[in-house]
Enzyme design. Structure first.
Site, short mmCIF file in Angstrom:
data_model
loop_
_atom_site.label_atom_id
_atom_site.label_comp_id
_atom_site.label_asym_id
_atom_site.label_seq_id
_atom_site.Cartn_x
_atom_site.Cartn_y
_atom_site.Cartn_z
N THR A 123 0.80 -1.22 0.00
CA THR A 123 0.00 0.00 0.00
C THR A 123 0.84 1.28 0.00
O THR A 123 1.96 1.26 0.49
CB THR A 123 -0.85 -0.09 1.28
OG1 THR A 123 -1.68 -1.22 1.15
CG2 THR A 123 -1.65 1.12 1.57
N ARG A 151 -13.87 -7.95 -1.43
CA ARG A 151 -13.23 -7.73 -0.13
C ARG A 151 -12.78 -6.28 0.01
O ARG A 151 -12.19 -5.70 -0.90
CB ARG A 151 -12.03 -8.67 0.00
CG ARG A 151 -11.24 -8.54 1.31
CD ARG A 151 -10.04 -7.64 1.16
NE ARG A 151 -9.20 -7.62 2.36
CZ ARG A 151 -8.20 -6.76 2.54
NH1 ARG A 151 -7.92 -5.88 1.60
NH2 ARG A 151 -7.49 -6.79 3.63
N VAL A 152 -13.07 -5.67 1.13
CA VAL A 152 -12.62 -4.30 1.40
C VAL A 152 -11.74 -4.33 2.64
O VAL A 152 -12.12 -4.93 3.66
CB VAL A 152 -13.82 -3.36 1.61
CG1 VAL A 152 -13.35 -1.97 2.02
CG2 VAL A 152 -14.65 -3.27 0.32
N GLY A 153 -10.59 -3.71 2.56
CA GLY A 153 -9.67 -3.68 3.71
C GLY A 153 -9.83 -2.41 4.53
O GLY A 153 -10.84 -1.71 4.46
N ASP A 154 -8.80 -2.10 5.28
CA ASP A 154 -8.82 -0.95 6.19
C ASP A 154 -8.69 0.39 5.46
O ASP A 154 -9.18 1.42 5.93
CB ASP A 154 -7.66 -1.06 7.19
CG ASP A 154 -6.31 -1.15 6.47
OD1 ASP A 154 -6.11 -2.10 5.69
OD2 ASP A 154 -5.48 -0.24 6.64
N GLY A 176 -5.43 -5.71 6.64
CA GLY A 176 -6.62 -4.88 6.82
C GLY A 176 -7.59 -5.43 7.85
O GLY A 176 -8.14 -4.69 8.67
N1 ASP Z 1 -3.94 -2.67 4.36
C1 ASP Z 1 -4.16 -3.14 3.03
C2 ASP Z 1 -5.41 -3.98 2.99
O1 ASP Z 1 -5.59 -4.81 3.87
C3 ASP Z 1 -3.04 -3.96 2.46
C4 ASP Z 1 -1.65 -3.40 2.68
O2 ASP Z 1 -1.47 -2.44 3.40
O3 ASP Z 1 -0.70 -3.96 2.11
O4 ASP Z 1 -6.17 -3.86 2.06
#
Ligand code: ASP
Length: 253
Positions: A123, A151-154, A176
């Site tokens: 990220t 899927r949705v992350g943080d 996430g």
């Molecule tokens: N935090 C991001 C997610 O879970 C992935 C990452 O930071 O590499 O979507």
């Protein structure tokens, strides 16, 4: 340096973090925009968010396809102000209405080898404080390699992967599903109350992540004085800090 130039000329922290993240999204070395990882069905689905600490306005997109710069779309959602988070097709249709051209998926995907490497790189994020003492944060990601579609992350969840208020701003990376559980971005900024500085706030946020979830992540934090902190329990987290009178980049890890 484009982001630093904005700040140096008296521009806003919000413009600076958007500019920084657009540059990183366009760089195929990172898991955001061009070069993002593929999901389990071989598609690129992108998440991004941006937040202004002064007004606490925010914009975010999740699971969007065919958008080259999701952070710029998130910024338009912030400016529009009707909604905060748009996902999937709805977000793409909104982008079209704004005149943001969609791109082919192929143009976002880089070579197979580079993609494998990127699964480890991750990220992108930026935090900034401007001359008025207003802070902002922006984060953009392709998410986790091989994630399920939808899927949705943080990253696009305000308070989790991205957060800014009058005290400070934070941008997170890592797993996430774990970062969401500890609301890591807001946890880091809340720690700036009292005497805790950004470096200690970043360390404590990662300690919280580790203690509660035994998971891995990283966070960058800035306070309204422009003091900067970063911490991670991942193997590495490349960070570039620009500040001081001359705005020389100081690589801190
Ligand atoms: N935090 C991001 C997610 O879970 C992935 C990452 O930071 O590499 O979507």
């Amino acid at each position: 340096m484009a982001a630093w130039d904005i700040l140096r000329r008296g521009g806003t922290a919000l413009d600076a973090v958007e500019a920084a993240v657009v540059i990183l999204e366009d760089n195929p070395s990172f898991n955001a925009g061009t070069g993002a990882v593929l999901n389990a069905e071989g598609h690129v689905e992108l998440d991004a968010a941006i937040m202004d600490g002064g007004s606490m306005r925010a914009g975010a997109v999740a699971a969007v396809r065919h958008i080259r710069n999701p952070v710029a779309l998130a910024r338009r959602i912030l400016e529009d102000g009707r909604h905060l988070l748009l996902v999937g097709d709805g977000a793409v249709r909104y982008a079209r209405k704004l005149g943001i051209r969609s791109c082919s998926e192929a143009s976002l995907v880089v070579t197979q080898q580079l993609r494998r490497w990127q699964a480890a790189v991750g990220t992108v994020g930026a935090v900034a404080a401007d001359v008025r003492g207003v802070v902002a944060a922006a984060t953009s990601t392709g998410g986790t390699f091989g994630k399920l579609p939808g899927r949705v992350g943080d990253t696009p969840l305000i308070g989790c992967g991205t957060f800014a208020d009058a005290m400070g701003a934070a941008s997170c990376t890592g797993v996430g599903e774990a970062i969401i559980r500890v609301v890591m971005g807001k946890s880091a900024v809340d720690l700036l109350q009292g005497r805790t500085g950004p470096q200690s706030a970043a360390r404590q946020a990662i300690a919280l992540l580790q203690r509660v979830t035994q998971s891995q992540g990283g966070v960058i934090v800035v306070d309204r004085q422009g003091r900067f902190g970063r911490a991670h329990n991942t193997k590495s987290m490349p960070v570039c800090f620009v500040g001081g009178m001359r705005g020389r980049p100081i690589s801190v890890s």
